[in-house]
Design a protein around this motif. Structure first.
Motif, PDB file in Angstrom:
ATOM      1  N   ILE A 164       0.825  -1.208   0.000  1.00  0.00           N
ATOM      2  CA  ILE A 164       0.000   0.000   0.000  1.00  0.00           C
ATOM      3  C   ILE A 164       0.861   1.262   0.000  1.00  0.00           C
ATOM      4  CG2 ILE A 164      -0.245   0.310   2.504  1.00  0.00           C
ATOM      5  CD1 ILE A 164      -3.187   0.409   0.109  1.00  0.00           C
ATOM      6  N   ILE A 165       2.060   1.188   0.615  1.00  0.00           N
ATOM      7  CA  ILE A 165       2.973   2.335   0.640  1.00  0.00           C
ATOM      8  C   ILE A 165       3.808   2.379  -0.640  1.00  0.00           C
ATOM      9  CG2 ILE A 165       4.888   3.419   1.891  1.00  0.00           C
ATOM     10  CD1 ILE A 165       2.223   3.495   3.383  1.00  0.00           C
ATOM     11  N   LYS A 166       4.218   1.216  -1.125  1.00  0.00           N
ATOM     12  CA  LYS A 166       5.057   1.168  -2.329  1.00  0.00           C
ATOM     13  C   LYS A 166       4.294   1.565  -3.586  1.00  0.00           C
ATOM     14  CE  LYS A 166       8.346  -1.839  -2.736  1.00  0.00           C
ATOM     15  NZ  LYS A 166       9.108  -3.098  -2.878  1.00  0.00           N
ATOM     16  N   HIS A 167       2.991   1.740  -3.467  1.00  0.00           N
ATOM     17  CA  HIS A 167       2.208   2.248  -4.591  1.00  0.00           C
ATOM     18  C   HIS A 167       2.629   3.677  -4.949  1.00  0.00           C
ATOM     19  CE1 HIS A 167      -1.306   3.222  -7.069  1.00  0.00           C
ATOM     20  NE2 HIS A 167      -1.418   4.322  -6.360  1.00  0.00           N
ATOM     21  N   PHE A 168       3.137   4.432  -3.932  1.00  0.00           N
ATOM     22  CA  PHE A 168       3.486   5.834  -4.133  1.00  0.00           C
ATOM     23  C   PHE A 168       4.962   5.977  -4.485  1.00  0.00           C
ATOM     24  CE2 PHE A 168       0.013   5.511  -1.101  1.00  0.00           C
ATOM     25  CZ  PHE A 168      -0.961   6.278  -1.741  1.00  0.00           C
ATOM     26  N   ASN A 169       5.269   7.017  -5.259  1.00  0.00           N
ATOM     27  CA  ASN A 169       6.644   7.247  -5.689  1.00  0.00           C
ATOM     28  C   ASN A 169       7.404   8.181  -4.756  1.00  0.00           C
ATOM     29  OD1 ASN A 169       6.498   5.643  -8.024  1.00  0.00           O
ATOM     30  ND2 ASN A 169       5.435   7.270  -9.119  1.00  0.00           N
ATOM     31  N   THR A 170       6.685   9.028  -4.022  1.00  0.00           N
ATOM     32  CA  THR A 170       7.326   9.980  -3.108  1.00  0.00           C
ATOM     33  C   THR A 170       6.501  10.103  -1.840  1.00  0.00           C
ATOM     34  OG1 THR A 170       6.121  11.920  -3.942  1.00  0.00           O
ATOM     35  CG2 THR A 170       8.189  11.336  -5.079  1.00  0.00           C
ATOM     36  N   SER A 171       7.141  10.614  -0.777  1.00  0.00           N
ATOM     37  CA  SER A 171       6.412  10.844   0.476  1.00  0.00           C
ATOM     38  C   SER A 171       5.360  11.927   0.295  1.00  0.00           C
ATOM     39  CB  SER A 171       7.390  11.245   1.588  1.00  0.00           C
ATOM     40  OG  SER A 171       8.082  12.429   1.252  1.00  0.00           O
ATOM     41  N   GLU A 172       5.593  12.861  -0.639  1.00  0.00           N
ATOM     42  CA  GLU A 172       4.629  13.934  -0.879  1.00  0.00           C
ATOM     43  C   GLU A 172       3.359  13.395  -1.534  1.00  0.00           C
ATOM     44  OE1 GLU A 172       2.930  17.704  -0.897  1.00  0.00           O
ATOM     45  OE2 GLU A 172       4.602  16.840   0.229  1.00  0.00           O
ATOM     46  N   SER A 173       3.513  12.467  -2.492  1.00  0.00           N
ATOM     47  CA  SER A 173       2.322  11.881  -3.116  1.00  0.00           C
ATOM     48  C   SER A 173       1.547  11.036  -2.102  1.00  0.00           C
ATOM     49  CB  SER A 173       2.715  11.040  -4.330  1.00  0.00           C
ATOM     50  OG  SER A 173       3.529   9.941  -3.954  1.00  0.00           O
ATOM     51  N   LEU A 174       2.273  10.378  -1.200  1.00  0.00           N
ATOM     52  CA  LEU A 174       1.621   9.630  -0.117  1.00  0.00           C
ATOM     53  C   LEU A 174       0.817  10.573   0.766  1.00  0.00           C
ATOM     54  CD1 LEU A 174       1.173   7.210   1.811  1.00  0.00           C
ATOM     55  CD2 LEU A 174       3.426   7.672   2.771  1.00  0.00           C
ATOM     56  N   ARG A 175       1.433  11.698   1.136  1.00  0.00           N
ATOM     57  CA  ARG A 175       0.760  12.679   2.012  1.00  0.00           C
ATOM     58  C   ARG A 175      -0.511  13.224   1.349  1.00  0.00           C
ATOM     59  NH1 ARG A 175       0.064  17.922   2.572  1.00  0.00           N
ATOM     60  NH2 ARG A 175       1.228  18.377   0.677  1.00  0.00           N
ATOM     61  N   CYS A 176      -0.397  13.627   0.084  1.00  0.00           N
ATOM     62  CA  CYS A 176      -1.539  14.211  -0.622  1.00  0.00           C
ATOM     63  C   CYS A 176      -2.695  13.219  -0.733  1.00  0.00           C
ATOM     64  CB  CYS A 176      -1.112  14.685  -2.008  1.00  0.00           C
ATOM     65  SG  CYS A 176       0.022  16.087  -1.984  1.00  0.00           S
ATOM     66  N   HIS A 177      -2.366  11.977  -1.078  1.00  0.00           N
ATOM     67  CA  HIS A 177      -3.409  10.970  -1.219  1.00  0.00           C
ATOM     68  C   HIS A 177      -4.082  10.697   0.129  1.00  0.00           C
ATOM     69  CE1 HIS A 177      -5.397   7.359  -2.854  1.00  0.00           C
ATOM     70  NE2 HIS A 177      -5.241   6.907  -1.634  1.00  0.00           N
ATOM     71  N   TYR A 178      -3.286  10.554   1.183  1.00  0.00           N
ATOM     72  CA  TYR A 178      -3.828  10.264   2.509  1.00  0.00           C
ATOM     73  C   TYR A 178      -4.764  11.388   2.972  1.00  0.00           C
ATOM     74  CZ  TYR A 178      -3.982   9.146   7.478  1.00  0.00           C
ATOM     75  OH  TYR A 178      -4.401   8.857   8.748  1.00  0.00           O
ATOM     76  N   ASN A 179      -4.312  12.619   2.813  1.00  0.00           N
ATOM     77  CA  ASN A 179      -5.122  13.762   3.253  1.00  0.00           C
ATOM     78  C   ASN A 179      -6.426  13.862   2.467  1.00  0.00           C
ATOM     79  OD1 ASN A 179      -3.273  14.475   5.172  1.00  0.00           O
ATOM     80  ND2 ASN A 179      -2.240  15.998   3.908  1.00  0.00           N
ATOM     81  N   ARG A 180      -6.397  13.466   1.188  1.00  0.00           N
ATOM     82  CA  ARG A 180      -7.601  13.524   0.369  1.00  0.00           C
ATOM     83  C   ARG A 180      -8.643  12.508   0.865  1.00  0.00           C
ATOM     84  NH1 ARG A 180      -5.225  13.179  -4.140  1.00  0.00           N
ATOM     85  NH2 ARG A 180      -5.626  11.017  -4.732  1.00  0.00           N
ATOM     86  N   PHE A 181      -8.179  11.378   1.378  1.00  0.00           N
ATOM     87  CA  PHE A 181      -9.115  10.331   1.818  1.00  0.00           C
ATOM     88  C   PHE A 181      -9.541  10.467   3.273  1.00  0.00           C
ATOM     89  CE2 PHE A 181      -8.193   8.155  -2.061  1.00  0.00           C
ATOM     90  CZ  PHE A 181      -9.264   7.293  -2.259  1.00  0.00           C
ATOM     91  N   PHE A 182      -8.626  10.983   4.122  1.00  0.00           N
ATOM     92  CA  PHE A 182      -8.886  10.917   5.563  1.00  0.00           C
ATOM     93  C   PHE A 182      -9.002  12.276   6.244  1.00  0.00           C
ATOM     94  CE2 PHE A 182      -6.643   6.956   4.464  1.00  0.00           C
ATOM     95  CZ  PHE A 182      -7.627   6.047   4.854  1.00  0.00           C
ATOM     96  N   LYS A 183      -8.942  13.354   5.492  1.00  0.00           N
ATOM     97  CA  LYS A 183      -9.108  14.666   6.134  1.00  0.00           C
ATOM     98  C   LYS A 183     -10.241  15.443   5.496  1.00  0.00           C
ATOM     99  CE  LYS A 183      -4.576  15.409   8.118  1.00  0.00           C
ATOM    100  NZ  LYS A 183      -3.455  16.346   8.291  1.00  0.00           N
TER     101      LYS A 183
END
Length: 362
Positions: A343-362
């Protein structure tokens, strides 16, 4: 920080201040959240796991209840149970009810019954102790039957820990050393009744001393920063005042420029001291032309799947600071790759991980 492998011949007597003696909330949490302490305890509570398998995780639950210390496997797919430790001045029935409630909340979060260690610093009531029984695995502790709400519940008090206090040469069990460290409330090893030369006790005092030194340094830096911010702002505001007193157009424009300078300065200080900046941005590499055409999507993840969303949320929450509430995205991203978390390796950068997470959970 000292490594326990090098402490056996270290006889340095690390003295702690009275308000930060063992058994106080600050020292208990500092010591128990240290990685060396976690490895020391997990090795005896969950002996099947490898070192660094567990990490300290947020202790506040969705209903705002908060346990003392909580460990969980850093890999969300791990089958091993969470572990939580409660340090209580006086242990009684009321406290036990609260601990059982924490266990159910932990089960709701991880879907696994936890291991619980209760450390009674000052005393335990006779009624509470009547519900416990000696433990064959840990002779210095009692246990409480916990069918349905915990995997195991151990109780350490001053009375249970006295099992080998007369044998000063015998090495303490790591869990016994922790209980003795907390319950003794001794400011230094030299004032201990026993365990003065034990390597685990030395480790715990070393961790406490190092963390206090770190905390003291942080507080001094904050005070110095506040003083510098106030002084710099004061100087600029005096300049603004003088310009406004002159009243001419040039002076007013100058005053406006000084105000902009102060606002910019304060914004920079806010980012420096109040916001986490993980790394300096790195210039992007040239866009892909050929590699992109040949790339195969080997790590596709369906984010409409509730299981994937839950796994992402649980993994990210382990990198959320208890004190500030902020998430270290860089550490989360790097650890996800190290642990091969899909689930984490789906993302290429920590920034893309942050943006996706915030879109779903904030």
């Amino acid at each position: 920080m000292s490594d326990y492998f090098n402490l056996e011949n270290d006889n340095t007597d690390r003295v702690l201040p009275y308000n930060c003696r063992p058994g106080t909330d600050l020292i208990s949490r500092m010591v128990l959240n240290d990685n060396q302490s976690i490895n020391m305890l997990i090795k005896v509570l969950v002996p099947e796991v490898e070192e660094d398998h567990y990490v300290a995780t947020p202790t506040e639950f969705i209903n705002r209840k908060k346990c003392d210390v909580l460990y969980a496997p850093h890999n969300p797919l791990s089958t091993f149970p969470p572990v939580f430790i409660e340090v209580q001045n006086q242990v009684d029935e009321k406290f036990l009810v609260r601990a059982i409630h924490y266990s159910t909340l932990i089960y709701e979060r991880y879907k696994k019954r936890p291991i619980l260690v209760i450390i009674g610093v000052a005393s335990a009531t006779a009624q509470f102790m009547s519900m416990t029984a000696p433990n064959s695995d840990f002779p210095f502790a009692n246990h409480i039957p916990c069918i349905g709400w915990a995997k195991r519940c151990l109780v350490l008090t001053s009375s249970t820990l006295k099992v080998n206090e007369h044998n000063t040469d015998e090495e303490l069990h790591p869990l016994q050393a922790l209980g003795h460290f907390i319950c003794s409330q001794s400011l230094s090893m030299s004032t201990l009744d026993y365990g003065k030369n034990d390597k685990w006790v030395k480790l715990l005092y070393s961790i406490a001393h190092a963390n206090l030194k770190q905390l003291s340094g942080e507080e001094e830096e904050k005070l110095e920063a506040i003083s510098n911010i106030c002084s710099s702002s004061q100087i600029q505001l005096h300049k603004v005042k003088r310009c406004l007193e002159n009243g001419d157009k040039v002076s007013i424009e100058k005053a406006s420029s000084y105000v902009d300078d102060v606002l910019g300065f304060l914004q920079r200080q806010k980012r420096k001291y109040c916001e986490t900046i993980e790394t300096t941005p790195i210039e992007e590499a040239p866009p892909l032309v050929y590699l992109k055409k040949n790339r195969k999507l080997t790590n596709s993840v369906d984010f409409n799947d509730e299981r994937n969303k839950t796994e992402l949320h649980q993994f990210v929450q382990r990198f959320k600071s208890i004190e500030s509430g902020r998430i270290s995205w860089k550490k989360c991203f790097e650890q996800g790759y190290l642990d091969d978390v899909k689930i984490i390796k789906h993302f290429n950068t920590s920034e893309s991980l942050r943006c996706h997470y915030n879109r779903f959970f904030k």
